[in-house]
Design a protein around this motif. Structure first.
Motif, PDB file in Angstrom:
ATOM      1  N   TYR A 164     -19.783  11.374  14.689  1.00  0.00           N
ATOM      2  CA  TYR A 164     -20.877  10.810  15.501  1.00  0.00           C
ATOM      3  C   TYR A 164     -20.368   9.665  16.375  1.00  0.00           C
ATOM      4  O   TYR A 164     -20.609   9.627  17.583  1.00  0.00           O
ATOM      5  CB  TYR A 164     -21.972  10.322  14.556  1.00  0.00           C
ATOM      6  N   MET A 165     -19.660   8.736  15.765  1.00  0.00           N
ATOM      7  CA  MET A 165     -19.214   7.551  16.497  1.00  0.00           C
ATOM      8  C   MET A 165     -18.195   7.917  17.572  1.00  0.00           C
ATOM      9  O   MET A 165     -18.180   7.330  18.657  1.00  0.00           O
ATOM     10  CB  MET A 165     -18.597   6.533  15.537  1.00  0.00           C
ATOM     11  N   LEU A 166     -17.336   8.902  17.310  1.00  0.00           N
ATOM     12  CA  LEU A 166     -16.324   9.296  18.283  1.00  0.00           C
ATOM     13  C   LEU A 166     -16.938  10.055  19.451  1.00  0.00           C
ATOM     14  O   LEU A 166     -16.598   9.849  20.609  1.00  0.00           O
ATOM     15  CB  LEU A 166     -15.251  10.166  17.623  1.00  0.00           C
ATOM     16  N   ILE A 167     -17.897  10.935  19.132  1.00  0.00           N
ATOM     17  CA  ILE A 167     -18.443  11.816  20.161  1.00  0.00           C
ATOM     18  C   ILE A 167     -19.333  11.062  21.137  1.00  0.00           C
ATOM     19  O   ILE A 167     -19.578  11.514  22.250  1.00  0.00           O
ATOM     20  CB  ILE A 167     -19.219  12.984  19.497  1.00  0.00           C
ATOM     21  N   LEU A 168     -19.818   9.884  20.734  1.00  0.00           N
ATOM     22  CA  LEU A 168     -20.691   9.134  21.638  1.00  0.00           C
ATOM     23  C   LEU A 168     -19.980   8.716  22.919  1.00  0.00           C
ATOM     24  O   LEU A 168     -20.628   8.397  23.910  1.00  0.00           O
ATOM     25  CB  LEU A 168     -21.259   7.895  20.932  1.00  0.00           C
ATOM     26  N   SER A 169     -18.650   8.702  22.905  1.00  0.00           N
ATOM     27  CA  SER A 169     -17.923   8.432  24.141  1.00  0.00           C
ATOM     28  C   SER A 169     -17.878   9.718  24.973  1.00  0.00           C
ATOM     29  O   SER A 169     -18.163  10.802  24.484  1.00  0.00           O
ATOM     30  CB  SER A 169     -16.510   7.941  23.838  1.00  0.00           C
ATOM     31  N   THR A 170     -17.550   9.576  26.244  1.00  0.00           N
ATOM     32  CA  THR A 170     -17.585  10.734  27.145  1.00  0.00           C
ATOM     33  C   THR A 170     -16.446  11.703  26.865  1.00  0.00           C
ATOM     34  O   THR A 170     -15.443  11.357  26.251  1.00  0.00           O
ATOM     35  CB  THR A 170     -17.501  10.264  28.606  1.00  0.00           C
ATOM     36  N   GLY A 171     -16.614  12.933  27.337  1.00  0.00           N
ATOM     37  CA  GLY A 171     -15.560  13.931  27.233  1.00  0.00           C
ATOM     38  C   GLY A 171     -15.531  14.691  25.923  1.00  0.00           C
ATOM     39  O   GLY A 171     -14.505  15.267  25.566  1.00  0.00           O
ATOM     40  N   HIS A 172     -16.659  14.718  25.185  1.00  0.00           N
ATOM     41  CA  HIS A 172     -16.672  15.406  23.892  1.00  0.00           C
ATOM     42  C   HIS A 172     -17.731  16.508  23.862  1.00  0.00           C
ATOM     43  O   HIS A 172     -18.348  16.767  22.838  1.00  0.00           O
ATOM     44  CB  HIS A 172     -16.935  14.409  22.765  1.00  0.00           C
ATOM     45  N   GLU A 173     -17.940  17.154  24.996  1.00  0.00           N
ATOM     46  CA  GLU A 173     -18.966  18.192  25.075  1.00  0.00           C
ATOM     47  C   GLU A 173     -18.707  19.325  24.090  1.00  0.00           C
ATOM     48  O   GLU A 173     -19.637  19.855  23.477  1.00  0.00           O
ATOM     49  CB  GLU A 173     -19.053  18.751  26.504  1.00  0.00           C
ATOM     50  N   GLN A 174     -17.432  19.699  23.919  1.00  0.00           N
ATOM     51  CA  GLN A 174     -17.098  20.803  23.021  1.00  0.00           C
ATOM     52  C   GLN A 174     -17.445  20.456  21.579  1.00  0.00           C
ATOM     53  O   GLN A 174     -17.927  21.310  20.819  1.00  0.00           O
ATOM     54  CB  GLN A 174     -15.599  21.150  23.137  1.00  0.00           C
ATOM     55  N   GLU A 175     -17.218  19.212  21.180  1.00  0.00           N
ATOM     56  CA  GLU A 175     -17.556  18.793  19.817  1.00  0.00           C
ATOM     57  C   GLU A 175     -19.069  18.813  19.590  1.00  0.00           C
ATOM     58  O   GLU A 175     -19.545  19.191  18.520  1.00  0.00           O
ATOM     59  CB  GLU A 175     -17.004  17.394  19.538  1.00  0.00           C
ATOM     60  N   ILE A 176     -19.826  18.392  20.608  1.00  0.00           N
ATOM     61  CA  ILE A 176     -21.295  18.455  20.504  1.00  0.00           C
ATOM     62  C   ILE A 176     -21.730  19.904  20.315  1.00  0.00           C
ATOM     63  O   ILE A 176     -22.591  20.212  19.475  1.00  0.00           O
ATOM     64  CB  ILE A 176     -21.956  17.854  21.768  1.00  0.00           C
ATOM     65  N   TYR A 177     -21.143  20.779  21.090  1.00  0.00           N
ATOM     66  CA  TYR A 177     -21.451  22.211  20.978  1.00  0.00           C
ATOM     67  C   TYR A 177     -21.136  22.725  19.576  1.00  0.00           C
ATOM     68  O   TYR A 177     -21.938  23.457  18.975  1.00  0.00           O
ATOM     69  CB  TYR A 177     -20.648  22.976  22.038  1.00  0.00           C
ATOM     70  N   GLN A 178     -19.979  22.321  19.026  1.00  0.00           N
ATOM     71  CA  GLN A 178     -19.585  22.762  17.683  1.00  0.00           C
ATOM     72  C   GLN A 178     -20.613  22.322  16.639  1.00  0.00           C
ATOM     73  O   GLN A 178     -21.041  23.113  15.794  1.00  0.00           O
ATOM     74  CB  GLN A 178     -18.216  22.184  17.322  1.00  0.00           C
ATOM     75  N   LEU A 179     -21.015  21.056  16.693  1.00  0.00           N
ATOM     76  CA  LEU A 179     -21.982  20.553  15.718  1.00  0.00           C
ATOM     77  C   LEU A 179     -23.323  21.261  15.859  1.00  0.00           C
ATOM     78  O   LEU A 179     -23.927  21.686  14.871  1.00  0.00           O
ATOM     79  CB  LEU A 179     -22.179  19.041  15.900  1.00  0.00           C
ATOM     80  N   ALA A 180     -23.805  21.377  17.086  1.00  0.00           N
ATOM     81  CA  ALA A 180     -25.144  21.921  17.326  1.00  0.00           C
ATOM     82  C   ALA A 180     -25.259  23.370  16.871  1.00  0.00           C
ATOM     83  O   ALA A 180     -26.320  23.797  16.400  1.00  0.00           O
ATOM     84  CB  ALA A 180     -25.510  21.794  18.798  1.00  0.00           C
ATOM     85  N   ARG A 181     -24.189  24.141  16.983  1.00  0.00           N
ATOM     86  CA  ARG A 181     -24.292  25.567  16.664  1.00  0.00           C
ATOM     87  C   ARG A 181     -24.156  25.867  15.173  1.00  0.00           C
ATOM     88  O   ARG A 181     -24.279  27.010  14.750  1.00  0.00           O
ATOM     89  CB  ARG A 181     -23.258  26.363  17.464  1.00  0.00           C
ATOM     90  N   SER A 182     -23.928  24.825  14.371  1.00  0.00           N
ATOM     91  CA  SER A 182     -23.850  25.030  12.927  1.00  0.00           C
ATOM     92  C   SER A 182     -25.219  25.388  12.360  1.00  0.00           C
ATOM     93  O   SER A 182     -26.247  24.871  12.794  1.00  0.00           O
ATOM     94  CB  SER A 182     -23.337  23.762  12.241  1.00  0.00           C
ATOM     95  N   ALA A 183     -25.214  26.267  11.376  1.00  0.00           N
ATOM     96  CA  ALA A 183     -26.478  26.639  10.728  1.00  0.00           C
ATOM     97  C   ALA A 183     -26.909  25.591   9.712  1.00  0.00           C
ATOM     98  O   ALA A 183     -28.030  25.651   9.193  1.00  0.00           O
ATOM     99  CB  ALA A 183     -26.323  28.002  10.039  1.00  0.00           C
ATOM    100  N   HIS A 184     -26.030  24.633   9.429  1.00  0.00           N
ATOM    101  CA  HIS A 184     -26.375  23.577   8.479  1.00  0.00           C
ATOM    102  C   HIS A 184     -27.277  22.565   9.184  1.00  0.00           C
ATOM    103  O   HIS A 184     -26.886  21.978  10.211  1.00  0.00           O
ATOM    104  CB  HIS A 184     -25.102  22.886   7.982  1.00  0.00           C
ATOM    105  N   PRO A 185     -28.491  22.310   8.673  1.00  0.00           N
ATOM    106  CA  PRO A 185     -29.451  21.453   9.390  1.00  0.00           C
ATOM    107  C   PRO A 185     -28.915  20.067   9.744  1.00  0.00           C
ATOM    108  O   PRO A 185     -29.095  19.615  10.877  1.00  0.00           O
ATOM    109  CB  PRO A 185     -30.640  21.366   8.419  1.00  0.00           C
ATOM    110  N   LEU A 186     -28.231  19.397   8.804  1.00  0.00           N
ATOM    111  CA  LEU A 186     -27.771  18.040   9.091  1.00  0.00           C
ATOM    112  C   LEU A 186     -26.677  18.028  10.156  1.00  0.00           C
ATOM    113  O   LEU A 186     -26.669  17.162  11.040  1.00  0.00           O
ATOM    114  CB  LEU A 186     -27.260  17.359   7.821  1.00  0.00           C
TER     115      LEU A 186
END
Length: 692
Positions: free
Chosen positions: A212-234
């Motif tokens: 969370y803390m790392l992705i808040l900086s710019t240039g981490h769109e792929q990581e956001i995509y990875q987290l969001a597509r997980s079936a795990h709710p959290l």
């Protein structure tokens, strides 16, 4: 040194890989001593550390990674490299991810996680006696749903809340999960859902916080995509939160991903559009907070500027300083307003043409609050049924939160400053809704019960006692009725200007009802003084601007109520010209008595200021009707009244009535003085001159 973690098999694995070139040696201690002798590992009294140059050099040049072909070896690699990473400063997580992704076994994340599970349970233990707070957080990992409430919880837990999730008992495990989340978050999520071991759950929390803390900086769109597509709710929820959470830079909210890009990322990750829409509303919430904060600062600066203009030695700075603040804050407000407009436009553009689901709408309603920016959003919602749903829900939320005519239980309404601000918002929301008749709709919305809908009629408003049984005490009923009438007047004023049905009735009943509330309030323990002042001013303003709504005969009885303030009674008498003609001497005597010195020194300023407002109002009314004679009488009454005061009057009022009279008579110099006066620029007289 107390740290003996170099005995762990994954530390041994990395030492063998990077020092020996292959993972076969079992002599861990000698490998560790060899690393120390080479200077790539150092110790202090507590920990051992890894040389940064050596670590980064290995990441860039090591070719032994190509020999990591089994899931077991890859699990040891992930745990080991993460332990080294935690003991190296500085490092870039992206470089580590790039390195381990070169391993042939990096495409076997699911099998790797099973091996990690076995390694952790075999070699690590978790302390007993967990605190209640920790137990609750661990349950949060696999027991969370994707809702606005939990969106805020994630933000508090990982970002803007107390930074207490730093207790991970394994750098290798927590860091390893962070790395794997960036490579294959769905696989991590599927594995995590079956876990109940506190060590793993704790490390997962730490890993998510780190991501969370790392992705808040710019240039981490792929990581956001990875987290969001997980079936795990959290994990998925963390992706949502990161996509729409701002960093504050000089109190400006700044997002790492543009809103349009966030919508595209989340859509590609399989997030439903309804969920994406309600999550995006947190951007409006953030910009709204910034805007309201700047509005508050602006009001404070104007207040300081007024004081500094009167007193060159003002404690909180020169007027030039506060004027600079005002200019800057005006620009800031405009910037935030424009940013909000851009955000709203993007959200509306992505709003589904068939509307949102009921669940998504309910989640949207949870996020909306009472502010100017939210009003702008509600007005723009393109689907009529969605807009009406959110408008009604927003109004009901206000009624419930303020305990305004609460059905089914006794209410505790207080007409606080915040309640009245929220009431302003509620009135504007009500006006955005579709109504056949404003009066009837208002009654159904604000006076509804579980058994029937009460219309806004004389029976309800004739006596403040009418709703006594619905509140814990009489003063709560008065507060609720006061707030209700206050809203009715705002709705009625706008509706009357637009010639909407029921608006005139709302105005008529609202004016009389509000005056009755003011009359019934026996001291500030019933209704707060500030609220009574607000009620008084809006009642007078509505009477003045809508002269035919309430007759002079309906107002006249209130002039003789001895417990009402002299200034308020005088203004009532002045507000209706027909009533003033009949009772002119009595009204002017009330004006005179309003300025009599008070026996309580603490009330001196309040007494003088409320009296000044009444004199200002009188000057404005006489200027409107060309009554020069009575304007002169008002000036004389003020001068005589002030002369008998032993305590000083506010400096801004010294000589003000005489100058205001001249300004209203056409004196250009006095007009400019009044219109540009920081303390008196919002008086009845000043506003009358502006409107001419």
């Amino acid at each position: 040194m107390n740290d003996t973690s170099f005995h762990l098999p994954w530390i041994q694995f990395i030492l063998q890989l990077w020092l020996e070139g292959e993972a076969t040696t079992q002599d861990t201690i000698n490998l560790y001593e060899k690393a120390k002798s080479l200077g790539v590992i150092t110790e202090d009294e507590i920990f051992w550390h890894v040389d940064s140059d050596w670590f980064h050099g290995k990441l860039a040049s090591d070719e032994q990674i190509l020999n990591v072909k089994s899931s077991e070896d890859f699990a040891l690699l992930v745990l080991g490299i993460s332990e080294f990473m935690a003991r190296t400063a500085p490092y870039m997580t992206r470089d580590v991810v790039s390195y381990i992704s070169k391993a042939p076994a990096s495409d076997k994340i699911s099998e790797c996680l099973l091996c990690i599970d076995n390694e952790v349970k075999a070699h690590l233990s978790y302390p007993h006696g967990l605190s209640i707070e920790t137990q609750g957080e661990l349950q949060f990992v696999n027991g969370v749903e994707i809702t606005p409430k939990n969106f805020k919880a994630v933000d508090r837990l990982f970002g803007n809340g107390p930074q207490h999730i730093i207790r991970s008992h394994s750098y290798g495990l927590s860091g390893g999960l962070t790395l794997l989340l960036k490579i294959d978050a769905p696989a991590v999520g599927a594995w995590l859902q079956s876990q109940d071991h506190p060590l793993i759950l704790d490390a997962a929390l730490y890993g998510l916080k780190h991501a969370y803390m790392l992705i808040l900086s710019t240039g981490h769109e792929q990581e956001i995509y990875q987290l969001a597509r997980s079936a795990h709710p959290l994990i998925s929820l963390t992706g949502l939160v990161v996509a729409h959470t701002a960093q504050l830079e000089k109190w400006h909210p700044v997002w790492s991903v543009s809103l349009d890009e966030a919508f595209k990322l989340l859509e590609n990750a399989g997030i439903p559009i309804g969920m994406s829409v309600w999550a995006s509303l947190f951007r409006i919430a953030e910009i709204s907070k910034a805007y309201e904060r700047e509005k508050q600062n602006h009001q404070e600066s104007k207040r300081h500027y007024a004081y500094a203009s009167e007193n060159p030695d003002y404690l909180y700075g020169k007027k030039e300083h506060h004027y600079e603040n005002i200019e800057r804050q005006v620009k800031q407000k405009e910037f935030f307003k424009n940013t909000a407009t851009e955000i709203i436009q993007v959200i509306i553009l992505h709003w589904p043409s068939k509307g949102l689901s009921k669940e998504a709408l309910k989640h949207c309603a949870e996020i909306i609050s009472s502010s100017e920016i939210w009003l702008q959003f509600l007005e723009k919602i393109p689907v009529v049924s969605d807009r009406e749903f959110l408008l009604k829900h927003t109004l009901r939320a206000f009624i419930s939160a303020s305990d305004l005519f609460k059905s089914g239980e006794r209410g505790h309404c207080y007409a606080t400053e915040q309640t009245l601000k929220d009431a302003d918002f509620a009135a504007q929301v009500f006006l955005l809704m579709q109504h056949d008749n404003l009066g009837r709709s208002f009654g159904n919305m604000f006076f509804s019960t579980t058994t029937k809908s009460l219309t806004y009629d004389c029976k309800i408003l004739s006596e403040p006692y009418a709703h006594r049984k619905r509140f814990d005490s009489y003063n709560h009923a008065l507060n609720a009725l006061g707030v209700g009438h206050y809203i009715a007047l705002q709705i009625g004023t706008e509706g009357y200007a637009q010639k909407k049905g029921g608006a005139e009735y709302l105005l008529h009943q609202g004016i009389l009802g509000l005056i009755k509330v003011i009359s019934a309030a026996q001291g500030s323990w019933d209704v707060a003084d500030n609220a009574l002042k607000t009620f008084s001013l809006i009642a007078i303003e509505v009477i003045v601007h809508n002269v035919n709504i309430v007759s002079s005969k309906e107002i006249e009885p209130f002039l003789k109520l001895q417990h009402l303030q002299y200034s308020f009674r005088a203004m009532l008498g002045l507000a209706n010209i027909e009533l003033f003609k009949r009772q002119s001497e009595y009204v002017l005597s009330l004006l005179e008595q309003s300025l009599w010195p008070t026996t309580a020194w603490s009330q001196h300023y309040d007494c003088v200021i409320s009296s000044f407002l009444a004199f200002d109002f009188a000057l404005m009314q006489f200027a409107k009707y060309g009554d020069v004679k009575n304007a002169c009488r008002v000036e004389k009454i003020w001068e005589q009244g002030v002369s008998i005061h032993t305590d000083p009057i506010p400096k801004a009022l010294d000589g003000a009535i005489a100058k205001m009279k001249k300004a209203l008579s056409g004196n250009k110099q006095c007009s400019e003085w009044l219109l540009n006066n920081p303390s008196l620029g919002n008086t009845w007289s000043a506003n009358y001159l502006r409107a001419k």
